[in-house]
Design a protein around this motif. Structure first.
Motif, PDB file in Angstrom:
ATOM      1  N   GLY A   1       4.828 -22.008 -71.283  1.00 45.61           N
ATOM      2  CA  GLY A   1       6.122 -22.404 -71.828  1.00 45.61           C
ATOM      3  C   GLY A   1       7.159 -21.303 -71.939  1.00 45.61           C
ATOM      4  O   GLY A   1       8.246 -21.540 -72.462  1.00 45.61           O
ATOM      5  N   ASN A   2       6.872 -20.108 -71.458  1.00 46.86           N
ATOM      6  CA  ASN A   2       7.832 -19.009 -71.511  1.00 46.86           C
ATOM      7  C   ASN A   2       8.405 -18.802 -70.105  1.00 46.86           C
ATOM      8  O   ASN A   2       7.741 -18.289 -69.222  1.00 46.86           O
ATOM      9  N   PHE A   3       9.673 -19.197 -69.913  1.00 42.54           N
ATOM     10  CA  PHE A   3      10.267 -19.227 -68.575  1.00 42.54           C
ATOM     11  C   PHE A   3      11.036 -17.953 -68.209  1.00 42.54           C
ATOM     12  O   PHE A   3      11.490 -17.821 -67.091  1.00 42.54           O
ATOM     13  N   ILE A   4      11.197 -17.025 -69.130  1.00 40.50           N
ATOM     14  CA  ILE A   4      12.065 -15.868 -68.892  1.00 40.50           C
ATOM     15  C   ILE A   4      11.496 -14.927 -67.824  1.00 40.50           C
ATOM     16  O   ILE A   4      12.237 -14.353 -67.024  1.00 40.50           O
ATOM     17  N   PHE A   5      10.174 -14.768 -67.774  1.00 42.10           N
ATOM     18  CA  PHE A   5       9.582 -13.831 -66.823  1.00 42.10           C
ATOM     19  C   PHE A   5       9.740 -14.312 -65.377  1.00 42.10           C
ATOM     20  O   PHE A   5      10.055 -13.528 -64.485  1.00 42.10           O
ATOM     21  N   LEU A   6       9.535 -15.610 -65.152  1.00 38.13           N
ATOM     22  CA  LEU A   6       9.700 -16.138 -63.800  1.00 38.13           C
ATOM     23  C   LEU A   6      11.173 -16.115 -63.386  1.00 38.13           C
ATOM     24  O   LEU A   6      11.487 -15.874 -62.217  1.00 38.13           O
ATOM     25  N   GLY A   7      12.076 -16.353 -64.326  1.00 36.28           N
ATOM     26  CA  GLY A   7      13.513 -16.265 -64.024  1.00 36.28           C
ATOM     27  C   GLY A   7      13.911 -14.855 -63.617  1.00 36.28           C
ATOM     28  O   GLY A   7      14.691 -14.659 -62.685  1.00 36.28           O
ATOM     29  N   TYR A   8      13.347 -13.867 -64.309  1.00 39.87           N
ATOM     30  CA  TYR A   8      13.623 -12.475 -63.963  1.00 39.87           C
ATOM     31  C   TYR A   8      13.056 -12.146 -62.583  1.00 39.87           C
ATOM     32  O   TYR A   8      13.686 -11.465 -61.782  1.00 39.87           O
ATOM     33  N   PHE A   9      11.853 -12.667 -62.288  1.00 42.01           N
ATOM     34  CA  PHE A   9      11.256 -12.456 -60.974  1.00 42.01           C
ATOM     35  C   PHE A   9      12.124 -13.080 -59.880  1.00 42.01           C
ATOM     36  O   PHE A   9      12.330 -12.481 -58.825  1.00 42.01           O
ATOM     37  N   GLN A  10      12.639 -14.278 -60.133  1.00 48.34           N
ATOM     38  CA  GLN A  10      13.497 -14.943 -59.150  1.00 48.34           C
ATOM     39  C   GLN A  10      14.790 -14.170 -58.917  1.00 48.34           C
ATOM     40  O   GLN A  10      15.312 -14.148 -57.802  1.00 48.34           O
ATOM     41  N   ASN A  11      15.300 -13.520 -59.959  1.00 45.03           N
ATOM     42  CA  ASN A  11      16.506 -12.696 -59.795  1.00 45.03           C
ATOM     43  C   ASN A  11      16.239 -11.462 -58.942  1.00 45.03           C
ATOM     44  O   ASN A  11      17.137 -10.959 -58.263  1.00 45.03           O
ATOM     45  N   LEU A  12      15.004 -10.950 -58.981  1.00 43.31           N
ATOM     46  CA  LEU A  12      14.650  -9.766 -58.198  1.00 43.31           C
ATOM     47  C   LEU A  12      14.187 -10.102 -56.781  1.00 43.31           C
ATOM     48  O   LEU A  12      14.043  -9.203 -55.956  1.00 43.31           O
ATOM     49  N   TRP A  13      13.935 -11.370 -56.491  1.00 42.16           N
ATOM     50  CA  TRP A  13      13.308 -11.753 -55.230  1.00 42.16           C
ATOM     51  C   TRP A  13      14.118 -11.299 -54.016  1.00 42.16           C
ATOM     52  O   TRP A  13      13.612 -10.554 -53.172  1.00 42.16           O
ATOM     53  N   ASN A  14      15.359 -11.765 -53.882  1.00 41.93           N
ATOM     54  CA  ASN A  14      16.146 -11.435 -52.681  1.00 41.93           C
ATOM     55  C   ASN A  14      16.581  -9.976 -52.599  1.00 41.93           C
ATOM     56  O   ASN A  14      16.465  -9.363 -51.538  1.00 41.93           O
ATOM     57  N   PRO A  15      17.095  -9.383 -53.666  1.00 43.09           N
ATOM     58  CA  PRO A  15      17.586  -8.017 -53.494  1.00 43.09           C
ATOM     59  C   PRO A  15      16.510  -6.937 -53.450  1.00 43.09           C
ATOM     60  O   PRO A  15      16.757  -5.849 -52.944  1.00 43.09           O
ATOM     61  N   LEU A  16      15.300  -7.208 -53.940  1.00 42.48           N
ATOM     62  CA  LEU A  16      14.315  -6.139 -54.039  1.00 42.48           C
ATOM     63  C   LEU A  16      12.984  -6.471 -53.365  1.00 42.48           C
ATOM     64  O   LEU A  16      12.471  -5.690 -52.569  1.00 42.48           O
ATOM     65  N   ILE A  17      12.425  -7.618 -53.662  1.00 39.22           N
ATOM     66  CA  ILE A  17      11.057  -7.915 -53.235  1.00 39.22           C
ATOM     67  C   ILE A  17      10.993  -8.277 -51.749  1.00 39.22           C
ATOM     68  O   ILE A  17      10.086  -7.823 -51.045  1.00 39.22           O
ATOM     69  N   VAL A  18      11.931  -9.060 -51.259  1.00 40.87           N
ATOM     70  CA  VAL A  18      11.925  -9.415 -49.829  1.00 40.87           C
ATOM     71  C   VAL A  18      12.052  -8.174 -48.937  1.00 40.87           C
ATOM     72  O   VAL A  18      11.295  -8.029 -47.969  1.00 40.87           O
ATOM     73  N   PRO A  19      12.967  -7.232 -49.225  1.00 39.92           N
ATOM     74  CA  PRO A  19      13.001  -6.017 -48.406  1.00 39.92           C
ATOM     75  C   PRO A  19      11.714  -5.192 -48.486  1.00 39.92           C
ATOM     76  O   PRO A  19      11.283  -4.616 -47.490  1.00 39.92           O
ATOM     77  N   LEU A  20      11.075  -5.154 -49.674  1.00 39.11           N
ATOM     78  CA  LEU A  20       9.813  -4.417 -49.788  1.00 39.11           C
ATOM     79  C   LEU A  20       8.737  -5.025 -48.895  1.00 39.11           C
ATOM     80  O   LEU A  20       8.010  -4.303 -48.199  1.00 39.11           O
ATOM     81  N   ILE A  21       8.649  -6.346 -48.905  1.00 35.47           N
ATOM     82  CA  ILE A  21       7.651  -7.020 -48.066  1.00 35.47           C
ATOM     83  C   ILE A  21       7.984  -6.826 -46.590  1.00 35.47           C
ATOM     84  O   ILE A  21       7.089  -6.596 -45.766  1.00 35.47           O
ATOM     85  N   THR A  22       9.258  -6.896 -46.247  1.00 37.84           N
ATOM     86  CA  THR A  22       9.675  -6.707 -44.857  1.00 37.84           C
ATOM     87  C   THR A  22       9.334  -5.301 -44.363  1.00 37.84           C
ATOM     88  O   THR A  22       8.830  -5.131 -43.246  1.00 37.84           O
ATOM     89  N   ILE A  23       9.601  -4.289 -45.175  1.00 38.48           N
ATOM     90  CA  ILE A  23       9.275  -2.914 -44.798  1.00 38.48           C
ATOM     91  C   ILE A  23       7.775  -2.744 -44.643  1.00 38.48           C
ATOM     92  O   ILE A  23       7.301  -2.073 -43.719  1.00 38.48           O
ATOM     93  N   LEU A  24       6.999  -3.372 -45.532  1.00 42.16           N
ATOM     94  CA  LEU A  24       5.544  -3.281 -45.455  1.00 42.16           C
ATOM     95  C   LEU A  24       5.018  -3.889 -44.155  1.00 42.16           C
ATOM     96  O   LEU A  24       4.204  -3.274 -43.451  1.00 42.16           O
TER      97      LEU A  24
END
Length: 84
Positions: A37-60
Motif C-alpha cells: 500500500g505504499n506507492f511512493i517508492f514505485l513512483g520515484y522509480f518510474q521518475n528515474l526510469w527514462n533519464p537514468l535507468i534506461v541509459p544504464l541498461i543500454t550502456i551495459l
C-alpha cells in the motif's frame, strides 16, 4: 596507453553493472512496498526510469556486445596456438 584505456572502460562497465543491480533490487523493494500500500517508492522509480535507468541498461548491453565482438575478432585475427 591502450591497456590504461581498457582498464578505465572495464571499471566504468563494472560500476555500471553494480548500478543496474542496485536499481533492480530497488525495483523489487518498490513492488513489495506497493503491494503493502505504499506507492511512493514505485513512483520515484518510474521518475528515474527514462533519464537514468534506461541509459544504464543500454550502456551495459552495448558494452557486453562490444566486448564479445572484439574478443571474437581478436581470436579470429590472432588465433591462439593449440597445445597438444
Amino acid at each position: 596507453m591502450k591497456i590504461k584505456f581498457k582498464k578505465i572502460i572495464d571499471n566504468f562497465l563494472l560500476i555500471n553493472l553494480f548500478l543496474v543491480i542496485i536499481f533492480a533490487i530497488y525495483f523489487l523493494f518498490s513492488v513489495l512496498m506497493q503491494i503493502n500500500g505504499n506507492f511512493i517508492f514505485l513512483g520515484y522509480f518510474q521518475n528515474l526510469w527514462n533519464p537514468l535507468i534506461v541509459p544504464l541498461i543500454t550502456i551495459l548491453i552495448a558494452g557486453a556486445l562490444i566486448s564479445g565482438v572484439s574478443s571474437w575478432l581478436q581470436n579470429k585475427l590472432h588465433p591462439p596456438e593449440e597445445d597438444i
